[in-house]
Write a protein that holds these residues in place. Sequence first.
Motif, PDB file in Angstrom:
ATOM      1  N   ALA A 199       7.489   1.122  -0.161  1.00 31.76           N
ATOM      2  CA  ALA A 199       8.291   0.661  -1.300  1.00 31.76           C
ATOM      3  C   ALA A 199       7.442   0.598  -2.566  1.00 31.76           C
ATOM      4  CB  ALA A 199       8.892  -0.705  -1.000  1.00 31.76           C
ATOM      5  N   THR A 200       6.193   0.170  -2.413  1.00 29.11           N
ATOM      6  CA  THR A 200       5.290   0.102  -3.570  1.00 29.11           C
ATOM      7  C   THR A 200       5.014   1.490  -4.123  1.00 29.11           C
ATOM      8  OG1 THR A 200       4.240  -1.923  -2.779  1.00 29.11           O
ATOM      9  CG2 THR A 200       2.974  -0.570  -4.324  1.00 29.11           C
ATOM     10  N   VAL A 201       4.740   2.434  -3.228  1.00 31.77           N
ATOM     11  CA  VAL A 201       4.483   3.813  -3.671  1.00 31.77           C
ATOM     12  C   VAL A 201       5.718   4.377  -4.377  1.00 31.77           C
ATOM     13  CG1 VAL A 201       3.958   6.165  -2.939  1.00 31.77           C
ATOM     14  CG2 VAL A 201       2.822   4.234  -1.827  1.00 31.77           C
ATOM     15  N   ASP A 210       2.406   8.790   4.271  1.00 31.71           N
ATOM     16  CA  ASP A 210       0.980   9.151   4.274  1.00 31.71           C
ATOM     17  C   ASP A 210       0.267   8.509   3.087  1.00 31.71           C
ATOM     18  OD1 ASP A 210       1.395  10.769   6.512  1.00 31.71           O
ATOM     19  OD2 ASP A 210       1.849  12.525   5.260  1.00 31.71           O
ATOM     20  N   VAL A 211       0.901   8.562   1.926  1.00 28.90           N
ATOM     21  CA  VAL A 211       0.302   7.968   0.724  1.00 28.90           C
ATOM     22  C   VAL A 211       0.158   6.462   0.892  1.00 28.90           C
ATOM     23  CG1 VAL A 211       0.611   7.558  -1.755  1.00 28.90           C
ATOM     24  CG2 VAL A 211       1.193   9.789  -0.784  1.00 28.90           C
ATOM     25  N   ALA A 212       1.219   5.827   1.387  1.00 27.67           N
ATOM     26  CA  ALA A 212       1.192   4.368   1.563  1.00 27.67           C
ATOM     27  C   ALA A 212       0.096   3.950   2.533  1.00 27.67           C
ATOM     28  CB  ALA A 212       2.557   3.890   2.051  1.00 27.67           C
ATOM     29  N   ALA A 213      -0.024   4.697   3.658  1.00 26.73           N
ATOM     30  CA  ALA A 213      -1.044   4.359   4.649  1.00 26.73           C
ATOM     31  C   ALA A 213      -2.449   4.517   4.077  1.00 26.73           C
ATOM     32  CB  ALA A 213      -0.872   5.240   5.886  1.00 26.73           C
ATOM     33  N   ALA A 214      -2.699   5.604   3.382  1.00 29.33           N
ATOM     34  CA  ALA A 214      -4.030   5.843   2.827  1.00 29.33           C
ATOM     35  C   ALA A 214      -4.372   4.872   1.715  1.00 29.33           C
ATOM     36  CB  ALA A 214      -4.106   7.285   2.307  1.00 29.33           C
TER      37      ALA A 214
END
Length: 330
Positions: free
Chosen positions: A20-22, A10-14
């Motif tokens: 991987a970055t998150v 969810d964090v990565a999409a938003a």
Amino acid sequence: MKKNVATIRDVAAAAGVSTATVSKFVNGAQRFSPAVEATITEVIAKLGYRSNPLAASMITGRTKSIGLSVLDVSNPHFTSIVKGANRVAQAHGYTLLLVDTEENPGRERPLLEALSRRVDGMIVFSRMLEEEMDWMTELGKPLVFFGRLNRLEIPWVISDDHRGAYMLTRHLVSLGHKRIAYLSFPRSRRDEERLGGIRECLAAHGMELIVHESSAPTAAEGERVCSAIMLGGEHPDALICYNDLMALGFMKAAQPLGFKLPEDMSVAGFDNIQYGLYTSPALTTVDLQSERMGAAAMEKLIATIDGKAPPTTTMIEPQLILRGSTIKRN
């Protein structure tokens, strides 16, 4: 209605980045541009995302936990050490895992081996002889030891027992005591340093030391040996105990035997545990700065974990605490 828990996806999409970055950002494994980090931080706050500690440890190789092994958690000296160590651990985002070996050398190795698999590093008290401790260095974890080491290349922290014992003995000599005894605990490596400080001071004044040995560093042991010391011929006019617990046990047992303390004999100990304030008389003692020792050991270990090079040894200055259990001899 159950609230949905935000995931790393969810964090990565938003944030418009990869999972991987998150993950790398949250776990401190990699830095990114200020704009990317600001976006991820904002999204995490908005979604209320919390990282999974187990997943983080798999990525970083760290548990964010530190092990502390003590000899007897019921002894207030060790309780103070735990307090100091825990304060520093929390300030650096670590959780403290405590092991109590209960003054049982046979428990030390299996407990420490099990603990080493769950932590990033360990702070260790041990009664083992140094030549029996090579296995600790093979655990593959950063270590800090409480007590002086001569052979193993393990950083250590200690209060200056020799100096503390010398100061305490000099105080008793200045009060006019002529027959000074020491209730020792030979199994402790620190006992030898305290003996050395006492003997050095007495030798400078042309005096001999009377030594009584004990089998445990406990109040019950101090209570047990009291009759043998006080009723076995001419008793000392001053007794230095290996620690405060032994001194308090000794004082408790002396009074039913018909002795008045400190009129019949001065008594003193080491550690400056809080109970010594509330006895009658209050206990003269050497403050070994237990809480400070715990904090210093934790700071040294965290620096080692972080790849820094802290000093290999830390010596903490003791302080003499004068109370009513020692008085001037006529």
